[in-house]
Motif scaffolding. Structure first.
Motif, PDB file in Angstrom:
ATOM      1  N   GLY A 499      25.954  79.427  64.809  1.00 51.85           N
ATOM      2  CA  GLY A 499      24.600  78.996  65.151  1.00 51.85           C
ATOM      3  C   GLY A 499      23.519  79.620  64.291  1.00 51.85           C
ATOM      4  N   ALA A 500      23.617  80.933  64.043  1.00 48.85           N
ATOM      5  CA  ALA A 500      22.594  81.604  63.244  1.00 48.85           C
ATOM      6  C   ALA A 500      22.546  81.028  61.827  1.00 48.85           C
ATOM      7  CB  ALA A 500      22.852  83.106  63.210  1.00 48.85           C
ATOM      8  N   THR A 501      23.718  80.719  61.266  1.00 47.67           N
ATOM      9  CA  THR A 501      23.778  80.140  59.921  1.00 47.67           C
ATOM     10  C   THR A 501      23.145  78.751  59.899  1.00 47.67           C
ATOM     11  OG1 THR A 501      25.797  81.375  59.427  1.00 47.67           O
ATOM     12  CG2 THR A 501      25.331  79.447  58.063  1.00 47.67           C
ATOM     13  N   LEU A 502      23.430  77.957  60.926  1.00 43.04           N
ATOM     14  CA  LEU A 502      22.856  76.612  61.001  1.00 43.04           C
ATOM     15  C   LEU A 502      21.351  76.664  61.208  1.00 43.04           C
ATOM     16  CD1 LEU A 502      25.590  74.824  63.128  1.00 43.04           C
ATOM     17  CD2 LEU A 502      25.038  74.390  60.726  1.00 43.04           C
ATOM     18  N   ALA A 503      20.893  77.631  62.004  1.00 42.77           N
ATOM     19  CA  ALA A 503      19.455  77.785  62.205  1.00 42.77           C
ATOM     20  C   ALA A 503      18.764  78.152  60.898  1.00 42.77           C
ATOM     21  CB  ALA A 503      19.196  78.854  63.259  1.00 42.77           C
ATOM     22  N   GLN A 504      19.371  79.044  60.135  1.00 43.13           N
ATOM     23  CA  GLN A 504      18.786  79.426  58.853  1.00 43.13           C
ATOM     24  C   GLN A 504      18.804  78.266  57.871  1.00 43.13           C
ATOM     25  OE1 GLN A 504      17.258  82.481  58.354  1.00 43.13           O
ATOM     26  NE2 GLN A 504      16.469  81.335  56.592  1.00 43.13           N
ATOM     27  N   LEU A 505      19.839  77.443  57.958  1.00 43.56           N
ATOM     28  CA  LEU A 505      19.895  76.245  57.121  1.00 43.56           C
ATOM     29  C   LEU A 505      18.687  75.354  57.387  1.00 43.56           C
ATOM     30  CD1 LEU A 505      21.437  74.319  55.163  1.00 43.56           C
ATOM     31  CD2 LEU A 505      22.562  73.371  57.206  1.00 43.56           C
ATOM     32  N   ALA A 506      18.345  75.183  58.658  1.00 48.55           N
ATOM     33  CA  ALA A 506      17.188  74.361  59.005  1.00 48.55           C
ATOM     34  C   ALA A 506      15.902  74.962  58.448  1.00 48.55           C
ATOM     35  CB  ALA A 506      17.096  74.219  60.526  1.00 48.55           C
ATOM     36  N   VAL A 507      15.751  76.273  58.576  1.00 51.83           N
ATOM     37  CA  VAL A 507      14.571  76.939  58.024  1.00 51.83           C
ATOM     38  C   VAL A 507      14.508  76.728  56.516  1.00 51.83           C
ATOM     39  CG1 VAL A 507      13.464  79.174  57.621  1.00 51.83           C
ATOM     40  CG2 VAL A 507      14.457  78.663  59.854  1.00 51.83           C
ATOM     41  N   ASP A 508      15.636  76.927  55.847  1.00 50.16           N
ATOM     42  CA  ASP A 508      15.675  76.851  54.382  1.00 50.16           C
ATOM     43  C   ASP A 508      15.415  75.443  53.862  1.00 50.16           C
ATOM     44  OD1 ASP A 508      16.269  79.541  54.374  1.00 50.16           O
ATOM     45  OD2 ASP A 508      18.423  79.263  54.051  1.00 50.16           O
ATOM     46  N   LYS A 509      15.832  74.418  54.608  1.00 43.49           N
ATOM     47  CA  LYS A 509      15.725  73.043  54.119  1.00 43.49           C
ATOM     48  C   LYS A 509      14.440  72.343  54.566  1.00 43.49           C
ATOM     49  CE  LYS A 509      19.726  72.966  51.997  1.00 43.49           C
ATOM     50  NZ  LYS A 509      19.823  72.830  50.528  1.00 43.49           N
ATOM     51  N   ILE A 510      13.949  72.682  55.760  1.00 41.63           N
ATOM     52  CA  ILE A 510      12.756  71.996  56.271  1.00 41.63           C
ATOM     53  C   ILE A 510      11.482  72.634  55.738  1.00 41.63           C
ATOM     54  CG2 ILE A 510      11.484  71.324  58.339  1.00 41.63           C
ATOM     55  CD1 ILE A 510      14.100  71.201  59.847  1.00 41.63           C
ATOM     56  N   SER A 511      11.476  73.958  55.591  1.00 38.36           N
ATOM     57  CA  SER A 511      10.266  74.637  55.104  1.00 38.36           C
ATOM     58  C   SER A 511       9.769  74.072  53.772  1.00 38.36           C
ATOM     59  CB  SER A 511      10.520  76.139  54.988  1.00 38.36           C
ATOM     60  OG  SER A 511      10.743  76.715  56.249  1.00 38.36           O
ATOM     61  N   PRO A 512      10.639  73.854  52.773  1.00 38.28           N
ATOM     62  CA  PRO A 512      10.143  73.292  51.513  1.00 38.28           C
ATOM     63  C   PRO A 512       9.579  71.881  51.661  1.00 38.28           C
ATOM     64  CG  PRO A 512      12.299  74.317  51.210  1.00 38.28           C
ATOM     65  CD  PRO A 512      12.064  74.238  52.683  1.00 38.28           C
ATOM     66  N   ILE A 513      10.096  71.134  52.628  1.00 38.36           N
ATOM     67  CA  ILE A 513       9.553  69.786  52.850  1.00 38.36           C
ATOM     68  C   ILE A 513       8.117  69.888  53.333  1.00 38.36           C
ATOM     69  CG2 ILE A 513       9.784  67.659  54.166  1.00 38.36           C
ATOM     70  CD1 ILE A 513      12.793  68.174  54.323  1.00 38.36           C
ATOM     71  N   VAL A 514       7.882  70.756  54.322  1.00 37.20           N
ATOM     72  CA  VAL A 514       6.527  70.929  54.852  1.00 37.20           C
ATOM     73  C   VAL A 514       5.592  71.416  53.755  1.00 37.20           C
ATOM     74  CG1 VAL A 514       5.099  72.229  56.475  1.00 37.20           C
ATOM     75  CG2 VAL A 514       7.337  71.361  57.204  1.00 37.20           C
ATOM     76  N   ALA A 515       6.056  72.380  52.954  1.00 31.51           N
ATOM     77  CA  ALA A 515       5.203  72.981  51.927  1.00 31.51           C
ATOM     78  C   ALA A 515       5.049  72.115  50.683  1.00 31.51           C
ATOM     79  CB  ALA A 515       5.769  74.339  51.537  1.00 31.51           C
ATOM     80  N   GLY A 516       5.720  70.944  50.641  1.00 27.97           N
ATOM     81  CA  GLY A 516       5.575  70.041  49.511  1.00 27.97           C
ATOM     82  C   GLY A 516       6.443  70.385  48.323  1.00 27.97           C
TER      83      GLY A 516
END
Length: 555
Positions: A499-516
């Protein structure tokens, strides 16, 4: 919550499942694992709720999530434990601390008096938060378990640990059996749900209320802008643009890096389920898979492009986001709802005109939004297997520690010995002494320390009674919008281990989308990666657990 504690060491509160739920927004918290138990649709036999008789609160609550509030300490304390619970032997416990270690037992009058009142020699293994993730698995794998073992966050790693090593408390606590332990019976039902595994009770809760996260705002600035009530995302955008003043060192928004730019709040706005949804056929869908989450990410991306986020939002820690809010460098930020009191105190000390509130979620196009309810407990404390006589003694000890606000036992646990650990002010409110601050970091008290078990969450603030009135009103506004996470209490080995790895995956992949830094189209590839690396397996395991629980509930 005790106001004296909020000014000392209350660092971890009310966000449900500890580290994972605090660090991540609603739709991602399940990725970091949840405690074993049953869903609200099939809990098996939990303890019956039996309210304790305590002094009447100034702001009455209920056992479904509205915490009671007190403007001051009552003078008519009641005694809830008539007899000494223990028989004189040692009681061991594995507990976490976010504070300096307590002064040693040999010179600690509070600890000595606690042992006398409990009738045991309490020997806690107090583990610093930084060492917890390595310490707990070691203890779980050892052949020398303590009597009480705190579990929370992404543990237990193996379901077999509870079944093989821990006591099934169902015969002692289910239904009316809990009447033997009145203070445990006073803990609301929602807090017991994560303690139940397949209809069997495997631990004791630490109630943290029903609230999850909140989007805190400098309401005084919203009032000045003439936008006290937000109806939709257009209103929110206009308000953020109004409050954003980079030339004066103030930005509309900030966020802790792991919160993905406050995504959890906007998932509520766009109608996203709380972590998972389950349909009538028992099929689970992750919040990450919904159109609403894509819309929330897209909306956040627009806000980012408008320059409404603090320039360090990409790298802010939780503490940095808090401090930026306290200091007025940002006007909104997301945190656990139970941070409300520490936030109120922090900003009041800096700026008395600072009006802290929590935004009530609205629907993106207007109308009522939804609010993600928390899991209701900081964690679960399991008891190692023992004789019936021993388990009953440990439950009597726990019953003492669960004494609610307004009782003699609670007052002692949280304030210590008069003249040693506290003195009374002119209004009869306790003021913790320097010695008390050193002695009472023993992590068994309330307000963030009750890591064996504890009473229902309450709010008390003798310094700022207006806070108690305000937080009560805010909870009343949010609770009717509340939706629960159907995965809470269902065991998924994949969630526990990956779970922790999957949660970090979401942070790593979604954050750049938000930030452009990545296109919106990359969300689809992230989702495929999330599914293949464990998301689909989590779904399968939750569906199997859900089906199993409901099958048992029908037989």
């Amino acid at each position: 919550m005790n106001d004296k504690i909020s000014r000392r060491t209350l660092l971890r509160r009310g966000a449900g499942l500890g580290l994972a739920a605090t660090a991540l927004p609603g739709a991602l918290a399940a990725c970091a694992g949840s405690l074993p138990g049953a869903t609200s649709g099939g809990t098996g036999r939990l303890p019956n709720y039996i309210a304790a008789k305590v002094p009447k609160p100034d702001e009455p609550g209920n056992h479904t999530g509205l915490a009671s509030g007190y403007w001051h300490y009552p003078t008519d304390l009641v005694k809830s434990v008539p007899e000494v619970p223990g028989s004189g032997g040692d009681v061991t416990a594995l507990v976490i601390t976010y504070s300096p270690p307590p002064s040693p037992l040999s010179g600690n009058q509070y600890w000595q008096e606690l042992n006398r009142r409990l009738g045991v020699n309490l020997q806690p293994d107090v583990v610093d938060e930084g060492d917890w993730q390595s310490k707990l698995p070691t203890v779980m794998a050892s052949g020398n378990l303590p009597d009480f073992i705190l579990l929370f966050g992404s543990v237990p790693q193996e379901l077999a640990f509870l079944e093989d090593k821990c006591e099934d408390l169902t015969p002692y606590l289910a239904g009316d059996a809990v009447r033997q332990y009145p203070n445990l019976a006073n803990i609301p039902t929602y807090a017991w749900i994560p303690t139940s595994l397949g209809g069997r009770i495997y631990g004791l809760p630490q109630d943290r209320g029903r609230m999850g996260d909140g989007m805190f705002i400098q309401q005084n600035l919203a009032d000045q802008a003439g936008m006290s009530q937000l109806k939709n995302t257009d209103d929110f955008t206009r308000l953020m643009q109004e409050l954003n003043q980079p030339k004066h060192g103030r930005w509309a928004m900030g966020a802790a890096v792991n919160s993905i730019y406050n995504l959890g709040f906007f998932q509520q706005v766009f109608g996203v389920p709380n972590n998972w949804s389950v349909d009538k056929n028992g099929k689970f869908t992750s919040a990450l898979e919904t159109d609403g989450t894509r819309e929330a990410v897209s909306y956040l991306r627009q806000l980012f492009q408008k320059g409404l986020f603090h320039p360090e939002a990409n790298n802010m820690t939780t503490d940095q986001a808090k401090n930026a809010f306290y200091g007025g460098q940002i006007t909104v930020y997301q945190d656990g709802f139970s941070a409300f009191q520490t936030t109120w105190h922090a900003v009041a000390a800096v700026n008395p005109g600072f009006k802290t509130r929590v935004i009530v979620p609205f629907a993106s196009s207007g109308g009522r939004g939804s609010y993600y309810l928390g899991a209701g407990t900081f964690g679960v404390t399991a008891l190692k297997k023992a004789s019936k006589k021993r388990i009953e003694e440990l439950l009597r000890v726990a019953n003492f520690l669960a004494a609610p606000f307004g009782t003699e036992e609670y007052f002692f646990i949280n304030n210590g010995i008069e003249g040693v650990d506290y003195t009374l002010d002119a209004h009869g409110n306790p003021l913790i002494t320097q010695r008390g601050q050193a002695e009472m970091t023993l992590p068994i008290g309330y307000g963030g320390h009750d890591y064996i078990t504890g009473p229902p969450w309450v709010y008390v603030d003798t310094q700022y009674p207006d806070f108690v009135r305000t937080v009560h009103q805010e909870i009343e506004l949010q609770l009717p919008l509340g939706i629960a996470d159907p995965s809470v209490g269902l065991y998924s080995g994949t969630a526990a281990q990956q779970g922790a790895t999957l949660a970090q995956l979401a942070v790593d992949k979604i954050s750049p989308i938000v930030a452009g830094r990545a296109p919106m189209s990359s969300y689809g590839s992230f989702l495929q990666e999330w599914r293949s690396q464990g998301g689909d397996q989590m779904r399968k395991e939750y569906q199997q657990a859900f089906s199993s629980v409901h099958k048992r509930s029908r037989t």
